[in-house]
Design an enzyme around this catalytic site. Structure first.
Site, PDB file in Angstrom:
ATOM      1  N   VAL A  50      39.059  53.877   8.357  1.00 33.08           N
ATOM      2  CA  VAL A  50      38.765  55.080   9.133  1.00 33.08           C
ATOM      3  C   VAL A  50      39.953  55.139  10.346  1.00 33.08           C
ATOM      4  O   VAL A  50      40.497  56.349  10.447  1.00 33.08           O
ATOM      5  CB  VAL A  50      37.462  54.939   9.706  1.00 33.08           C
ATOM      6  N   CYS A  51      40.300  54.010  10.798  1.00 34.94           N
ATOM      7  CA  CYS A  51      41.285  54.213  11.914  1.00 34.94           C
ATOM      8  C   CYS A  51      42.434  54.996  11.672  1.00 34.94           C
ATOM      9  O   CYS A  51      42.863  55.958  12.438  1.00 34.94           O
ATOM     10  CB  CYS A  51      41.759  52.677  12.487  1.00 34.94           C
TER      11      CYS A  51
END
Length: 198
Positions: A50-51
């Site tokens: 997700v980062c």
């Protein structure tokens, strides 16, 4: 989650950290940004899933923030060397590619601890987002659990809303966007807004 020193309406905890800026290492101090708004966002780890979507989204909108007199800073507990390796990894391979925002290294976890986003059992940061105004005062805090990313559009909207209230002294209702009606914060004058919108 660690309890930190970051409190709404108080001075944001100052810090000095090594960051990757334009492919080079640079020391960054929060106090260097006095006179500008700052969006400070924490993310768990480099080379995750997700980062990169969040970091790339903030980087792609960096100029939108700068037009508002706002800088964006990303932070994780990784080292500046890991940040640089991730930046040097192509986006098609899960990397970041060149960025328009600094990534700060928090290997001692002191920033994450001080801002209250440290996930103690794993030694990583939750997805904390902090909006700091031009005077260095903390105006907004949100913290997400690890699996859900944040909205860059909402961060932009919040900066615009706080800047509007700073300049005009009126308050912004739910979902306010630039050009929308605001509310005069007193019993009598607020009725103008409510009579129009209800």
């Amino acid at each position: 989650m660690a309890s930190g020193n970051a409190q709404i309406g108080k001075s944001a905890p100052d810090f000095t950290a090594t960051a990757v800026v334009d492919g080079a290492f640079k020391e960054i101090k929060l106090s260097d940004y006095r006179g500008k708004y700052v969006v400070l966002f924490f993310y768990p780890l480099d080379f995750t899933f997700v980062c990169p979507t969040e970091i790339i989204a903030f980087s792609d909108h960096a100029e939108d923030f700068r037009k508002l007199g706002c800088e964006v800073l990303g932070v994780s507990v990784d080292s500046q060397f890991t940040h640089l390796a991730w930046i040097n990894t192509p986006r098609k391979e899960g990397g970041l590619g060149p960025l328009n925002i600094p990534l700060l290294a928090d290997v001692t976890k002191s920033l994450s601890q001080n801002y209250g986003v440290l996930k103690n059992d794993e030694g990583i940061a939750y997805r904390g987002l902090f909006i700091i105004d031009a005077k260095g005062v903390l105006r907004q805090i949100t913290v997400n659990d690890l699996p859900v990313g944040r909205s860059v559009d909402e961060a932009l909207r919040l900066v615009q809303a706080f800047q509007y209230t700073d300049e005009h002294g009126e308050v912004c209702p739910a979902g306010w966007k630039p050009g929308s009606d605001t509310i005069k914060p007193n019993v009598d004058d607020s009725k103008e807004y409510f009579s129009k919108h209800n």
